[in-house]
Enzyme design. Structure first.
Site, short mmCIF file in Angstrom:
data_model
loop_
_atom_site.label_atom_id
_atom_site.label_comp_id
_atom_site.label_asym_id
_atom_site.label_seq_id
_atom_site.Cartn_x
_atom_site.Cartn_y
_atom_site.Cartn_z
N ASN A 10 -8.64 -0.32 2.91
CA ASN A 10 -8.38 -1.90 3.14
C ASN A 10 -8.21 -2.54 5.08
O ASN A 10 -7.34 -1.95 5.06
CB ASN A 10 -6.96 -2.23 2.38
CG ASN A 10 -6.61 -3.41 2.73
OD1 ASN A 10 -7.04 -4.22 3.29
ND2 ASN A 10 -5.61 -3.95 1.99
N TRP A 11 -9.14 -1.99 5.46
CA TRP A 11 -8.43 -2.69 6.96
C TRP A 11 -7.49 -3.66 7.16
O TRP A 11 -7.32 -3.68 8.39
CB TRP A 11 -10.00 -2.79 7.65
CG TRP A 11 -10.89 -1.61 7.71
CD1 TRP A 11 -9.94 -0.10 6.79
CD2 TRP A 11 -12.28 -1.25 8.35
NE1 TRP A 11 -11.76 0.91 7.27
CE2 TRP A 11 -12.32 0.21 7.86
CE3 TRP A 11 -12.54 -2.56 8.95
CZ2 TRP A 11 -14.22 0.28 8.12
CZ3 TRP A 11 -14.05 -1.80 9.27
CH2 TRP A 11 -14.26 -0.54 9.15
N LYS A 12 -7.67 -4.75 6.71
CA LYS A 12 -6.24 -5.86 6.46
C LYS A 12 -7.17 -6.53 7.70
O LYS A 12 -8.52 -6.17 7.76
CB LYS A 12 -5.16 -4.56 6.86
CG LYS A 12 -4.23 -4.47 5.24
CD LYS A 12 -3.42 -4.13 5.49
CE LYS A 12 -2.69 -3.19 4.51
NZ LYS A 12 -1.57 -2.87 4.50
N HIS A 95 -3.64 -8.32 -3.03
CA HIS A 95 -3.03 -7.73 -2.64
C HIS A 95 -1.48 -8.38 -2.69
O HIS A 95 -1.67 -9.71 -2.71
CB HIS A 95 -3.87 -7.41 -1.11
CG HIS A 95 -3.27 -6.47 -0.50
ND1 HIS A 95 -2.21 -6.39 0.26
CD2 HIS A 95 -3.20 -5.28 -0.53
CE1 HIS A 95 -1.92 -4.88 1.05
NE2 HIS A 95 -2.57 -4.22 -0.15
N GLU A 97 0.27 -8.20 0.22
CA GLU A 97 0.13 -9.02 0.97
C GLU A 97 0.01 -10.85 1.52
O GLU A 97 0.36 -11.59 1.75
CB GLU A 97 -0.21 -8.33 3.05
CG GLU A 97 0.80 -7.08 2.91
CD GLU A 97 -0.26 -6.25 3.81
OE1 GLU A 97 -1.91 -5.91 3.86
OE2 GLU A 97 0.45 -5.31 3.63
N GLU A 167 -0.16 -0.71 -6.56
CA GLU A 167 0.56 -0.98 -5.26
C GLU A 167 1.78 -1.11 -5.69
O GLU A 167 2.03 -2.60 -4.87
CB GLU A 167 -0.04 -1.55 -4.21
CG GLU A 167 -1.41 -0.65 -4.09
CD GLU A 167 -1.77 -1.64 -2.81
OE1 GLU A 167 -3.09 -0.58 -2.66
OE2 GLU A 167 -2.60 -2.49 -2.38
N GLY A 173 2.61 0.42 3.69
CA GLY A 173 2.84 0.39 5.12
C GLY A 173 4.02 0.67 5.45
O GLY A 173 4.87 0.79 6.66
N SER A 213 1.28 3.60 1.27
CA SER A 213 1.15 5.27 2.31
C SER A 213 0.74 6.14 2.37
O SER A 213 1.38 7.72 2.42
CB SER A 213 2.71 5.07 2.71
OG SER A 213 3.86 3.76 3.54
N GLY A 234 -4.62 1.43 3.19
CA GLY A 234 -4.29 1.21 4.31
C GLY A 234 -3.97 1.24 6.34
O GLY A 234 -5.77 1.91 6.10
N GLY A 235 -3.46 1.90 6.14
CA GLY A 235 -3.05 2.84 7.55
C GLY A 235 -3.88 3.73 7.62
O GLY A 235 -4.78 3.61 9.11
C1 PEP Z 1 -2.64 -1.43 1.29
O1 PEP Z 1 -2.43 -1.86 1.91
O2 PEP Z 1 -3.46 -1.32 0.39
C2 PEP Z 1 -1.65 -0.10 1.49
C3 PEP Z 1 -1.53 0.82 0.49
O3 PEP Z 1 -1.51 0.08 3.11
P1 PEP Z 1 -0.70 1.52 3.42
O4 PEP Z 1 -1.58 2.16 3.06
O5 PEP Z 1 -0.74 1.06 4.96
O6 PEP Z 1 0.28 1.33 2.15
#
Ligand code: PEP
Length: 249
Positions: A10-12, A95, A97, A167, A173, A213, A234-235
């Site tokens: 997920n590049w957000k 999501h 966010e 999640e 994050g 994470s 994500g990251g």
């Molecule tokens: C996400 O945005 O779905 C996520 C899990 O982010 P991260 O891996 O950065 O925690």
């Protein structure tokens, strides 16, 4: 039951157009011939450019949201028709966010889920509890509520195109990851709840990703759990050198 690992990035709201295209090119090259299932969730404005790169590869192209309605007078929205027109195959919905920063309700998420599925797209549905909810012992209750509400009206046949991403919001994050045991416990609960909502066959077949994470160092232990079938990342998905090692586990 052995399920294919499904690793999604997920590049957000990240990357420039040039960076998005370069990252997609690296992934196409490095994941060629690899046999897990792969997806990248790309910002709307770069989807078309990235679609040209991933066309014909083993990487599914996903949007990070879609409108709940068909084309029409909905300023600023992006429809499923538009997404399909440029080669998008999947939509990440629910999501945290979008739930917590934008205020998306489960009712709206459900409309989007049904819209995307009715239009033939795949859905990666994100669910998960806040830290306060976990501390209050309500993690299972929150996930159960989100599953019932977000999947209302989704048929058993359509469930073949649904992936669940668990999640825990406190792990996204933040560098904090649920322990493999804690994550497994809730994944098992989610699978059991899907069996209640549908049946055992749907529950056995559904892919449940962990997100929060996840990185190359903690992914092996998480993915070794019987009910953790993949990751939504994500990251660590923003660079081929941090994403690919998880993809090839
Ligand atoms: C996400 O945005 O779905 C996520 C899990 O982010 P991260 O891996 O950065 O925690």
């Amino acid at each position: 039951m052995a399920r294919t690992h499904y690793i999604a990035g997920n590049w957000k709201m990240n990357t420039s157009k040039a960076e998005a295209v370069a990252l997609a090119k690296d992934l196409v090259e490095q994941l060629k011939g690899k046999t897990n299932k792969y997806m990248i969730g790309v910002p709307f404005v770069y989807l078309d450019a990235v679609a040209q790169v991933v066309k014909g590869s083993n990487i599914i192209l996903a949007a990070q949201d879609c409108a709940a309605t068909a084309n029409g007078a909905h300023t600023g929205e992006v429809s499923t028709e538009m997404l399909k027109d440029i080669g998008v195959q999947c939509v990440i919905l629910g999501h945290s966010e979008r739930r917590h920063e934008i205020g998306e309700s489960d009712e709206l998420i459900n409309k989007k889920v049904r819209r995307a599925l009715n239009e033939g797209l795949e859905v990666d549905l994100c669910i998960g509890e806040l830290l306060a909810e976990r501390e209050a012992g309500e993690a299972e209750q929150v996930c159960a509520f989100q599953l019932s509400a977000d999947l209302a009206g989704v048929t058993e046949e359509q469930m073949k195109r649904v992936t669940i991403a668990y999640e825990p919001v406190w792990a996204i994050g933040t560098g904090k990851t649920a322990t493999p045991e804690d994550a497994e416990a809730i994944h098992k609960f989610i699978r059991g709840y899907i069996a209640k909502l549908y049946n055992q066959k749907v529950a056995d077949e559904i892919i449940i990703q962990y997100g929060g994470s996840m990185k190359a160092s903690n992914a092996p232990e998480l993915l070794a759990q019987p009910d953790i079938d993949g990751g939504l990342i994500g990251g660590a998905s923003l660079k081929a050198e941090t994403f690919v090692p998880i993809c090839v586990l």
